[in-house]
Design an enzyme around this catalytic site. Structure first.
Site, PDB file in Angstrom:
ATOM      1  N   SER A 269     -11.330  -7.533  11.642  1.00 45.44           N
ATOM      2  CA  SER A 269     -12.322  -8.000  10.690  1.00 45.44           C
ATOM      3  C   SER A 269     -12.038  -8.081   9.188  1.00 45.44           C
ATOM      4  CB  SER A 269     -13.491  -7.380  11.172  1.00 45.44           C
ATOM      5  OG  SER A 269     -14.689  -8.103  10.936  1.00 45.44           O
ATOM      6  N   HIS A 412     -16.991  -9.569  18.882  1.00 49.26           N
ATOM      7  CA  HIS A 412     -16.327  -9.069  17.588  1.00 49.26           C
ATOM      8  C   HIS A 412     -15.907  -7.595  17.757  1.00 49.26           C
ATOM      9  CE1 HIS A 412     -15.359  -9.453  13.380  1.00 49.26           C
ATOM     10  NE2 HIS A 412     -15.963  -8.601  13.097  1.00 49.26           N
TER      11      HIS A 412
HETATM   12  C1  GCU Z   1     -19.258  -9.374   8.352  1.00 46.32           C
HETATM   13  C2  GCU Z   1     -18.490 -10.199   7.627  1.00 46.32           C
HETATM   14  C3  GCU Z   1     -17.275 -10.726   8.125  1.00 46.32           C
HETATM   15  C4  GCU Z   1     -16.223  -9.251   8.237  1.00 46.32           C
HETATM   16  C5  GCU Z   1     -16.937  -8.337   9.261  1.00 46.32           C
HETATM   17  C6  GCU Z   1     -16.535  -7.230   9.571  1.00 46.32           C
HETATM   18  O1  GCU Z   1     -19.544  -9.926   9.625  1.00 46.32           O
HETATM   19  O2  GCU Z   1     -19.425 -11.267   7.330  1.00 46.32           O
HETATM   20  O3  GCU Z   1     -16.513 -11.438   7.107  1.00 46.32           O
HETATM   21  O4  GCU Z   1     -15.158  -9.600   8.838  1.00 46.32           O
HETATM   22  O5  GCU Z   1     -18.388  -8.379   8.906  1.00 46.32           O
HETATM   23  O6  GCU Z   1     -15.670  -6.555   8.636  1.00 46.32           O
HETATM   24  O7  GCU Z   1     -16.741  -6.510  10.458  1.00 46.32           O
END
Ligand code: GCU
Length: 436
Positions: A269, A412
């Site tokens: 992420s 995610h």
């Molecule tokens: C949020 C953010 C993303 C990021 C994510 C994370 O969703 O909007 O850009 O990648 O957090 O780091 O878990």
């Protein structure tokens, strides 16, 4: 004749059933939850907003001087221009090596993870003009490691959340919203025992010890930035986190057990975005793993599906991840001269693995894979010929070609499925772990 017909029908049956069984991710309209709509005031998943701009060809030189024709021209002339763009317009500059860097081993055991691993904990102290900062690295090695390949992967909530071993020091970085967690509560994100069992070393550190994930002036001041600037404003935290990965690389390069030619940077992420930036600016990393990184990671910004620059600076309030210069592209992606595939291309000809997850619409799986596909012409300049296509959106059918990609079922996250594939790909590329 009958035999030919029979063979034809069998063939047809095989093809049709294979097609029906294969499950492919398809970008679709996702209803916005009222909660999200209220928060962001925008429709992120409306198909009519997708693909509004052409994707610039990675072979077109950013200085307008025609097309890149050779790997040498790319490396010597074009790649530096691409990196300069990302530094000036997107992430800000990654600070230099610190003036001083000290590695202290403060704890170790040769009987870790139930007897399969050696555990080491290091304190790294870095210093420059305006002071010193400290952060902590947890390293697991296979027993009797020698010429061992290694992963560097920052964690979100502290080293003690990756391993439940009681000896792992519980450090809570200064952070306004930091809370304590259960030991080992994020162990599934970096499955250290599985990684070590496959013959690889793994080093992790809490990214918030480098720069707390918050937007205040005080946080910027307490971050590692504070050693380089007297009064840093909140900005460029991804660049700073990438700098942290580079310092752990400095540490691993001093360890004779590790093969310094086989060190990967991985991240999930926002740490996936960070891994990509790290690999782009530091070619010591032979393998770059960009997990579920999405917007301003591997996903194309010009596609406008899922997260956007606007939501990052706006309601999401993570503008400090980037250079303030990025703001001018809010709702203005059409004017961006380059896109994220250019950054992915800077990894060539090194190993690159990007991933998506089927429920991670926010990161735009198809836009992520397109980012990778659009970077491949640069790999081709280096002689590579085998690349993923959009067929790689087939769920849990990893494509381990000259670059690698998979889309995992689920949310995610970064899981054991992902790690085992990262390791399979490393092995395919000749990273054979050795022990004495
Ligand atoms: C949020 C953010 C993303 C990021 C994510 C994370 O969703 O909007 O850009 O990648 O957090 O780091 O878990």
């Amino acid at each position: 004749m009958r035999a030919i017909f029979r063979a034809f029908f069998i063939y047809l049956f095989v093809v049709v059933s294979a097609t029906l069984c294969a499950e492919k991710y398809i970008t679709t309209f996702q209803p916005e939850t009222p909660e999200k709509f209220k928060r962001f005031g925008e429709y992120f998943y409306d198909m009519k907003n997708v693909n509004p701009y052409p994707i610039p060809n990675v072979l077109d030189r950013p200085d307008g001087k025609g097309k890149v024709k050779t790997a040498q021209e790319w490396t010597q002339q074009v790649r530096p221009l691409v990196l300069k763009y990302f530094e000036d317009e997107v992430y800000g500059a990654i600070p230099p090596r610190p003036d001083t860097i000290k590695f202290e081993l403060f704890e170790s055991s040769k009987n870790a993870l139930g007897g399969i691993a050696e555990r080491r904990q290091y304190r790294i102290t870095v210093g420059a003009k305006y002071g010193e900062r400290t952060f902590h690295v947890l390293l697991y090695l296979p027993l009797n490691a020698k010429g061992t390949p290694a992963f560097i992967c920052p964690n979100f909530n502290g080293n003690y959340t990756i391993s439940s071993e009681p000896e792992v020091k519980k450090i809570i970085a200064y952070r306004s919203r930091m809370k304590t967690h259960q030991r080992g509560s994020y162990a599934s994100r970096i499955p250290v025992a599985e990684i070590v069992a496959r013959g690889y070393a793994i080093a992790t550190f809490s990214y918030e010890e480098i720069y707390n994930d918050g937007k205040s002036q005080e946080i910027a001041q307490k971050s590692v930035y504070g050693i380089f600037e007297e009064n840093p404003t909140p900005k460029n935290s991804i660049a700073m986190w990438a700098w942290g990965n580079m310092r752990v690389m400095d540490l691993l390069q001093t360890l004779p057990e590790i093969d310094s030619q086989k060190i990967a940077v991985a991240g999930h992420s926002r740490m996936g975005k960070t891994a990509l930036l790290t690999g782009a600016f530091d070619t010591r990393f032979a393998y770059v793993i960009v997990n579920n990184s999405g917007c301003m990671g591997d996903a194309l910004s010009k596609r406008k599906y899922g997260e956007t620059i606007k939501s990052m600076f706006g309601t999401h309030q993570v503008g400090y991840w980037f250079s303030p210069a990025l703001k001018k592209y809010i709702d203005n992606e059409g004017t961006m001269p380059l896109d994220q595939h250019h950054l992915l291309a800077t990894i060539a000809p090194r190993m690159l693995y990007t991933t998506s997850a089927t429920e991670d619409y926010w990161a735009d799986p198809e836009g992520q894979l397109l980012g990778l596909i659009h970077a491949c012409p640069i790999y081709k300049l280096f002689g590579a010929t085998n690349f993923p296509t959009l067929d790689a959106l087939e769920i849990e059918k990893p494509v381990h070609a000259n670059v690698a990609y998979h889309i995992r079922k689920g949310k995610h996250d970064m899981t054991s499925y992902d790690w085992n594939n990262f390791i399979d790909y490393a092995e395919k590329c000749g990273w054979k772990p050795k022990t004495k």
